[in-house]
Design a protein around this motif. Structure first.
Motif, PDB file in Angstrom:
ATOM      1  N   MET A 115       0.840  -1.200   0.000  1.00  0.00           N
ATOM      2  CA  MET A 115       0.000   0.000   0.000  1.00  0.00           C
ATOM      3  C   MET A 115       0.867   1.239   0.000  1.00  0.00           C
ATOM      4  O   MET A 115       1.886   1.303   0.655  1.00  0.00           O
ATOM      5  CB  MET A 115      -0.890  -0.009   1.230  1.00  0.00           C
ATOM      6  N   ARG A 116       0.438   2.240  -0.777  1.00  0.00           N
ATOM      7  CA  ARG A 116       1.201   3.480  -0.802  1.00  0.00           C
ATOM      8  C   ARG A 116       0.746   4.406   0.314  1.00  0.00           C
ATOM      9  O   ARG A 116       0.110   3.995   1.254  1.00  0.00           O
ATOM     10  CB  ARG A 116       0.992   4.148  -2.151  1.00  0.00           C
ATOM     11  N   SER A 157      -4.200   7.843  -0.967  1.00  0.00           N
ATOM     12  CA  SER A 157      -4.231   7.521  -2.381  1.00  0.00           C
ATOM     13  C   SER A 157      -5.233   6.407  -2.607  1.00  0.00           C
ATOM     14  O   SER A 157      -5.719   5.783  -1.674  1.00  0.00           O
ATOM     15  CB  SER A 157      -2.854   7.089  -2.852  1.00  0.00           C
ATOM     16  N   LEU A 158      -5.547   6.185  -3.875  1.00  0.00           N
ATOM     17  CA  LEU A 158      -6.514   5.131  -4.183  1.00  0.00           C
ATOM     18  C   LEU A 158      -5.811   3.896  -4.729  1.00  0.00           C
ATOM     19  O   LEU A 158      -6.385   3.089  -5.433  1.00  0.00           O
ATOM     20  CB  LEU A 158      -7.516   5.650  -5.206  1.00  0.00           C
ATOM     21  N   ALA A 159      -4.535   3.771  -4.417  1.00  0.00           N
ATOM     22  CA  ALA A 159      -3.780   2.609  -4.903  1.00  0.00           C
ATOM     23  C   ALA A 159      -4.491   1.320  -4.508  1.00  0.00           C
ATOM     24  O   ALA A 159      -5.062   1.234  -3.424  1.00  0.00           O
ATOM     25  CB  ALA A 159      -2.391   2.638  -4.317  1.00  0.00           C
ATOM     26  N   PRO A 160      -4.479   0.337  -5.415  1.00  0.00           N
ATOM     27  CA  PRO A 160      -5.158  -0.920  -5.093  1.00  0.00           C
ATOM     28  C   PRO A 160      -4.608  -1.557  -3.832  1.00  0.00           C
ATOM     29  O   PRO A 160      -3.447  -1.370  -3.481  1.00  0.00           O
ATOM     30  CB  PRO A 160      -4.863  -1.790  -6.314  1.00  0.00           C
ATOM     31  N   HIS A 161      -5.468  -2.300  -3.181  1.00  0.00           N
ATOM     32  CA  HIS A 161      -5.082  -3.052  -2.005  1.00  0.00           C
ATOM     33  C   HIS A 161      -4.049  -4.084  -2.418  1.00  0.00           C
ATOM     34  O   HIS A 161      -4.193  -4.731  -3.445  1.00  0.00           O
ATOM     35  CB  HIS A 161      -6.316  -3.739  -1.436  1.00  0.00           C
ATOM     36  N   THR A 170      -2.332  -7.305  -3.078  1.00  0.00           N
ATOM     37  CA  THR A 170      -2.952  -8.608  -3.274  1.00  0.00           C
ATOM     38  C   THR A 170      -2.554  -9.526  -2.125  1.00  0.00           C
ATOM     39  O   THR A 170      -1.396  -9.648  -1.790  1.00  0.00           O
ATOM     40  CB  THR A 170      -2.489  -9.226  -4.605  1.00  0.00           C
ATOM     41  N   ARG A 214      -7.635 -12.061   2.053  1.00  0.00           N
ATOM     42  CA  ARG A 214      -8.487 -11.153   2.802  1.00  0.00           C
ATOM     43  C   ARG A 214      -9.881 -11.701   2.636  1.00  0.00           C
ATOM     44  O   ARG A 214     -10.311 -11.995   1.526  1.00  0.00           O
ATOM     45  CB  ARG A 214      -8.388  -9.755   2.196  1.00  0.00           C
ATOM     46  N   GLU A 223      -6.328   2.156   5.908  1.00  0.00           N
ATOM     47  CA  GLU A 223      -6.443   2.144   4.457  1.00  0.00           C
ATOM     48  C   GLU A 223      -7.772   2.768   4.037  1.00  0.00           C
ATOM     49  O   GLU A 223      -7.835   3.575   3.107  1.00  0.00           O
ATOM     50  CB  GLU A 223      -6.402   0.687   3.992  1.00  0.00           C
ATOM     51  N   ARG A 251      -8.382   6.233   1.740  1.00  0.00           N
ATOM     52  CA  ARG A 251      -9.105   6.267   0.466  1.00  0.00           C
ATOM     53  C   ARG A 251     -10.327   7.180   0.551  1.00  0.00           C
ATOM     54  O   ARG A 251     -10.638   7.917  -0.382  1.00  0.00           O
ATOM     55  CB  ARG A 251      -9.547   4.864   0.062  1.00  0.00           C
ATOM     56  N   HIS A 264      -9.348  10.764   0.357  1.00  0.00           N
ATOM     57  CA  HIS A 264      -9.013  11.090  -1.026  1.00  0.00           C
ATOM     58  C   HIS A 264     -10.285  11.374  -1.848  1.00  0.00           C
ATOM     59  O   HIS A 264     -10.372  12.378  -2.543  1.00  0.00           O
ATOM     60  CB  HIS A 264      -8.251   9.910  -1.618  1.00  0.00           C
ATOM     61  N   HIS A 293     -12.393  -0.344  -1.314  1.00  0.00           N
ATOM     62  CA  HIS A 293     -11.645  -1.551  -0.966  1.00  0.00           C
ATOM     63  C   HIS A 293     -10.396  -1.716  -1.834  1.00  0.00           C
ATOM     64  O   HIS A 293      -9.768  -2.770  -1.811  1.00  0.00           O
ATOM     65  CB  HIS A 293     -12.540  -2.790  -1.038  1.00  0.00           C
ATOM     66  N   GLY A 294     -10.042  -0.657  -2.567  1.00  0.00           N
ATOM     67  CA  GLY A 294      -8.815  -0.713  -3.350  1.00  0.00           C
ATOM     68  C   GLY A 294      -8.829  -1.749  -4.441  1.00  0.00           C
ATOM     69  O   GLY A 294      -7.956  -2.616  -4.497  1.00  0.00           O
ATOM     70  N   PRO A 295      -9.816  -1.678  -5.355  1.00  0.00           N
ATOM     71  CA  PRO A 295      -9.884  -2.695  -6.403  1.00  0.00           C
ATOM     72  C   PRO A 295      -8.748  -2.540  -7.407  1.00  0.00           C
ATOM     73  O   PRO A 295      -8.279  -1.431  -7.646  1.00  0.00           O
ATOM     74  CB  PRO A 295     -11.235  -2.412  -7.076  1.00  0.00           C
ATOM     75  N   ASP A 324      -2.249   2.704 -11.561  1.00  0.00           N
ATOM     76  CA  ASP A 324      -2.236   1.351 -11.017  1.00  0.00           C
ATOM     77  C   ASP A 324      -3.624   0.714 -10.912  1.00  0.00           C
ATOM     78  O   ASP A 324      -3.750  -0.423 -10.498  1.00  0.00           O
ATOM     79  CB  ASP A 324      -1.488   1.261  -9.687  1.00  0.00           C
TER      80      ASP A 324
END
Lengths: 283, 322
Positions: free
Chosen positions: A1-2, A6-10, A12, A15, B124, B128, B131, B165-167, B199
């Protein structure tokens, strides 16, 4: 995670939704019904008014000689009616077919796109709703009944615990039956038929319009064991008014638990078949 | 890394047509007819086509709510239908015409609920949400129940809900449908920023071609279940002969028509004093202008860029390139 913002993906990784997800869904179910206070007031007023009507009818059939009917005395019958009026709201005997509507309009696909299956989502929310109903829709008619009539108070302390268990099981049975009615929409689209059938049969054979013991004993026992309807209203109320010994009460809980297991399994199976139909034929 | 991979993807529906008093004929209709698609991580792909072309059907197969009749499909390395709940944790979906929010709950509570449903760690989630609140201006209506939100507000809520959920992949099915200009711009700017971060993979279906022009470098056009174009917008223009046009106003009509390769006269007006030329790129606009200056007194010129609506409309109606 960044960074934090930010909306960076979770990242992998494994979970999966935990029990907290179900608690949160239940809390949302509670909150959803708590939002509409006027609807709650309208419901408890209606349930209370019908309590008077129903009890008046019951009094008319009480045998003048023995002061009992079908094994209930005057006070037990009063409790049966007033606690029954409260129980309608807890188990939510009559609900709008919301899930059927979601199936009909196709909104159900947003339910399918969550990491929790639709049935579990609805069940968790329904238990939250039932929690709210216990505090409002159950309490008010019972208090009204107690103020106006002489209600039967359980003699054995354990009855309260048994009644609480029985009410929970009744809620699960009722949820399952409603779910099955709704899931019929996967095939029928319009569920008014099954809905009407459920309303009638649950009222007549479930102990709402009159205790099932008004039927001949053999038929009453047959209904209790072989159909899920008395598990919704009749059994919790029989436990509350202590009809039969603690052993009989436990047996009744066992019957309810059996129906819960059977019906939830059936719901799951029906949901799978329904999803398969939706997913393969495209609704 | 390839995030979306589909080959030979096909979906047939059975349609029953009345053919007599009681008789029904069944007909098999292929909504999606052999689609091959490969999308890399971080790409932003516009997926367009006329109504009934098979866009939503494709999207449903990619997200796991519709089983393909034939073909292979993998999203994030998973098979969508059998592994739907696992895939759900890794994709976000917004259907412009449906809501995934809880109707009776304030937006804030819907978001909190989603955090638990998707088991997102609190920090997390908070990051988000902060943001999205900033970029989508959510603060003014965060405590309003969803049923009371305007369409524009709700759509901003839907986007947030799909992203909390950071897709890894975001599927958007007509996210700007019915929105006013300001809301459309807000949604587009947000998606542009998300795409620029690079990303999150985004697949967007829309009928609003301005969405595509603003957002997507890659354009996949589907018609009658088949992909008819997969490439950039410029490639689409080149392939379907969309032309730049040059409109010139002259003091006097030309004595003789100009003959330049790749230049055709589209129309003449005002007794030959206004001419619209179509250029296919063989001759540069500058060359045409200098020839015109030599031939006549030039009063005014304007250049019209090819119109995406035009080229797509031509594609939909299957007018072949001249």
């Amino acid at each position: 995670m960044r960074g934090d913002d930010s909306l960076a993906p979770h990242a992998t990784g494994s979970r999966a939704p935990s029990y907290r997800a179900y608690l949160a869904l239940a809390a949302a179910g509670f909150q959803r019904y708590a939002t509409y206070r006027q609807a709650t007031v309208a419901a408890v007023v209606t349930n209370s008014v019908f309590g008077f009507l129903r009890f008046a009818v019951m009094l008319a059939v009480i045998d003048a000689g023995t002061r009992t009917v079908a094994g209930y005395d005057n006070r037990q019958l009063a409790t049966f009616v007033w606690a029954g009026q409260g129980l309608i709201g807890v188990v939510l005997l009559w609900a709008l077919p919301e899930f059927a509507e979601r199936i009909r309009t196709g909104d159900v696909i947003t339910d399918l796109l969550r990491p929790i299956d639709p049935m579990s989502q609805l069940l968790a929310a329904d238990l939250g709703r039932a929690g709210y109903a216990v505090l409002t829709r159950f309490v008010v008619p019972v208090v009204v009944g107690a103020l106006v009539f002489d209600l039967y108070a359980p003699r054995r302390q354990v009855t309260y615990a048994l009644f609480a268990c029985s009410t929970l099981l009744a809620t699960l049975v009722c949820f399952s039956c409603r779910y099955l009615v709704n899931a019929a929409a996967y095939w029928l689209l319009d569920v008014r038929g099954p809905q009407t059938a459920w309303t009638l049969t649950s009222g007549i054979f479930g102990g709402l319009y009159f205790p099932v013991w008004f039927f001949p004993d053999a038929m009453a026992i047959g209904l209790i064991v072989a159909t899920p309807f008395p598990s919704v209203i009749q059994i919790p109320l029989d436990i509350l008014v202590e009809r039969g010994s603690p052993a009989v009460q436990l047996g009744l809980l066992g019957v309810q638990a059996g129906w819960v297991v059977t019906l939830l399994a059936l719901c799951r199976w029906v949901q799978r078949r329904g999803e398969r139909k939706l997913v393969i034929q495209g609704g | 890394m390839t995030v979306i991979e589909a080959s030979g993807l096909r979906k047939e529906f059975t349609v029953r047509v009345k053919s007599g008093w009681l008789r029904r004929r069944t007909r098999i209709v292929a909504a999606v007819d052999g689609i091959a698609l490969s999308v890399e991580r971080g790409e932003m792909v516009g997926y367009i086509g006329p109504n009934g072309a098979g866009k939503s059907t494709t999207l449903k197969m990619l997200t796991g709510v519709l089983y393909p009749s034939a073909g292979q499909v993998r999203v994030c390395g998973l098979e969508p239908v059998p592994q739907r709940t696992r895939l759900a944790l890794r994709i976000g979906v917004v259907f412009g015409q449906r809501s995934q929010l809880w109707w009776d709950l304030p937006l804030r509570d819907s978001f909190a609920l989603l955090r638990h449903v998707y088991a997102v760690p609190a920090t997390e989630h908070a990051g988000r949400l902060a943001h999205c609140r900033r970029l989508l201006d959510l603060d003014a209506f965060l405590d309003v129940p969803v049923r009371q939100l305007s369409l524009g507000q709700r759509m901003r809520g839907e986007l947030t809900a799909a992203l909390l959920h950071g897709p890894e992949v975001l599927f958007l099915d007509e996210p700007t449908i019915g929105l006013d200009l300001v809301s459309k711009q807000a949604v587009r700017a947000f998606l542009a920023a998300l795409g620029a971060a690079g990303d999150t993979t985004i697949l967007l279906t829309t009928h609003d071609l301005a969405d595509i022009e603003r957002l997507c470098r890659r354009l996949v056009v589907i018609d009658q279940g088949r992909i008819v174009h997969d490439g950039s917008l410029d490639e689409l223009h080149a392939r379907y002969g969309s032309r730049r046009r040059l409109v010139v106003d002259l003091d006097e009509p030309l004595a003789a028509p100009l003959a330049l390769p790749g230049v055709t006269v589209e129309s003449t007006q005002a007794n030959g004093r206004r001419i619209t030329y179509a250029l296919d790129g063989t001759t540069a606009a500058g060359d045409l202008v200098s020839r015109l200056v030599e031939a006549a007194a030039l009063r005014d010129i304007s250049v019209l860029e090819p119109d995406i609506e035009d080229v797509v409309a031509r594609l939909y109606t299957r007018q072949a390139a001249p």
